[in-house]
Design a protein around this motif. Structure first.
Motif, short mmCIF file in Angstrom:
data_model
loop_
_atom_site.label_atom_id
_atom_site.label_comp_id
_atom_site.label_asym_id
_atom_site.label_seq_id
_atom_site.Cartn_x
_atom_site.Cartn_y
_atom_site.Cartn_z
N VAL A 135 31.87 41.76 28.32
CA VAL A 135 31.05 40.64 28.80
C VAL A 135 30.88 40.67 30.32
CG1 VAL A 135 31.54 39.14 26.86
CG2 VAL A 135 33.04 39.10 28.83
N GLY A 136 31.58 41.58 30.99
CA GLY A 136 31.42 41.66 32.44
C GLY A 136 31.92 42.99 32.97
N SER A 137 31.25 43.51 33.99
CA SER A 137 31.64 44.75 34.67
C SER A 137 31.68 44.47 36.16
CB SER A 137 30.64 45.86 34.39
OG SER A 137 30.61 46.16 33.02
N PHE A 138 32.78 44.84 36.80
CA PHE A 138 32.96 44.53 38.21
C PHE A 138 33.54 45.72 38.95
CE2 PHE A 138 33.57 40.70 35.67
CZ PHE A 138 32.66 39.84 36.24
N SER A 139 33.17 45.84 40.20
CA SER A 139 33.77 46.88 41.04
C SER A 139 35.07 46.37 41.68
CB SER A 139 32.79 47.34 42.12
OG SER A 139 32.39 46.25 42.92
N LEU A 140 35.25 45.05 41.72
CA LEU A 140 36.46 44.46 42.27
C LEU A 140 37.33 43.91 41.14
CD1 LEU A 140 34.99 42.50 45.30
CD2 LEU A 140 36.23 44.66 45.35
N LYS A 141 38.59 44.26 41.16
CA LYS A 141 39.52 43.83 40.12
C LYS A 141 39.67 42.31 40.12
CE LYS A 141 44.21 44.60 38.45
NZ LYS A 141 45.49 45.24 38.70
N ALA A 142 39.66 41.68 41.29
CA ALA A 142 39.82 40.23 41.38
C ALA A 142 38.72 39.50 40.62
CB ALA A 142 39.83 39.79 42.84
N ASN A 143 37.50 39.99 40.65
CA ASN A 143 36.41 39.37 39.90
C ASN A 143 36.64 39.50 38.40
OD1 ASN A 143 35.19 38.76 42.32
ND2 ASN A 143 33.77 40.48 42.26
N ALA A 144 37.11 40.66 37.97
CA ALA A 144 37.40 40.87 36.56
C ALA A 144 38.53 39.94 36.11
CB ALA A 144 37.78 42.33 36.32
N GLU A 145 39.54 39.76 36.95
CA GLU A 145 40.65 38.88 36.60
C GLU A 145 40.19 37.42 36.47
OE1 GLU A 145 43.30 39.88 39.78
OE2 GLU A 145 44.31 41.44 38.60
N GLY A 146 39.26 37.02 37.31
CA GLY A 146 38.71 35.66 37.23
C GLY A 146 37.99 35.43 35.90
N LEU A 147 37.18 36.39 35.47
CA LEU A 147 36.48 36.26 34.19
C LEU A 147 37.48 36.31 33.03
CD1 LEU A 147 33.92 35.98 32.54
CD2 LEU A 147 33.60 38.45 32.71
N GLN A 148 38.52 37.12 33.16
CA GLN A 148 39.55 37.19 32.12
C GLN A 148 40.23 35.82 31.95
OE1 GLN A 148 43.09 39.49 32.96
NE2 GLN A 148 43.34 40.06 30.79
#
Length: 161
Positions: free
Chosen positions: A94-107
């Motif tokens: 549901v989301g692809s990010f170059s920054l891990k922090a953004n991915a963690e927020g969506l998680q």
């Protein structure tokens, strides 16, 4: 003498202005030539066969799995799980990010909504993918993807190489 001088100057001015005047016929000839050229190009375009472009373009890493009727597109990638449960055969991204922090927020958002989300990392593209759910069969993954598209319009299926 003054009258002769004024007469000569006036005659010279009249000749100068009339000799530099563009003729309307020259403009008309150029206009007609341009119209004829445009018409011939249009006729040529109508008589040639149309150019056919491909209907669908796929990147090299997308593959269509023909194991069921829905024929949904599945992207195959090599990835490793960064956080969350292990991803089964088919994951719904549901989301692809170059920054891990953004991915963690969506998680965190997905976990708050009741999903057991994972973060996976694709080292070839340096992208963190947020997988909302994963399944062993494609049909269940497609149903989950379709349900998630109401909130995440760009949800797609991921299959591990």
């Amino acid at each position: 003498m003054k009258k002769t001088l004024v007469l000569c100057i006036s005659l010279s001015a009249a000749l100068a202005f009339t000799s530099c005047k563009s003729s309307e016929s020259a403009y008309r000839k150029m206009y007609d030539k341009a119209k004829a050229q445009e018409a011939s190009q249009q006729n040529e375009a109508e008589t040639t066969s149309p150019v056919v472009t491909p209907l669908e373009q796929k990147s090299a890493n997308e593959v269509t799995v023909m194991d069921n009727v829905d024929n949904a597109v599945v992207r195959q990638e090599n990835f490793s799980v960064v956080s969350g449960p292990e991803v089964k055969s088919f994951g719904v991204v549901v989301g692809s990010f170059s920054l891990k922090a953004n991915a963690e927020g969506l998680q965190r958002t997905l976990k708050g909504a009741g999903y057991d989300a994972s973060i996976v990392f694709n080292s070839e593209r340096s992208m963190y993918r947020v997988v909302a759910s994963s399944f062993n069969n494609k049909a269940d993954a497609v149903r989950s993807r379709d349900a998630l598209r109401s909130r995440y319009a760009d949800a797609w299926l991921l299959f591990k190489k």
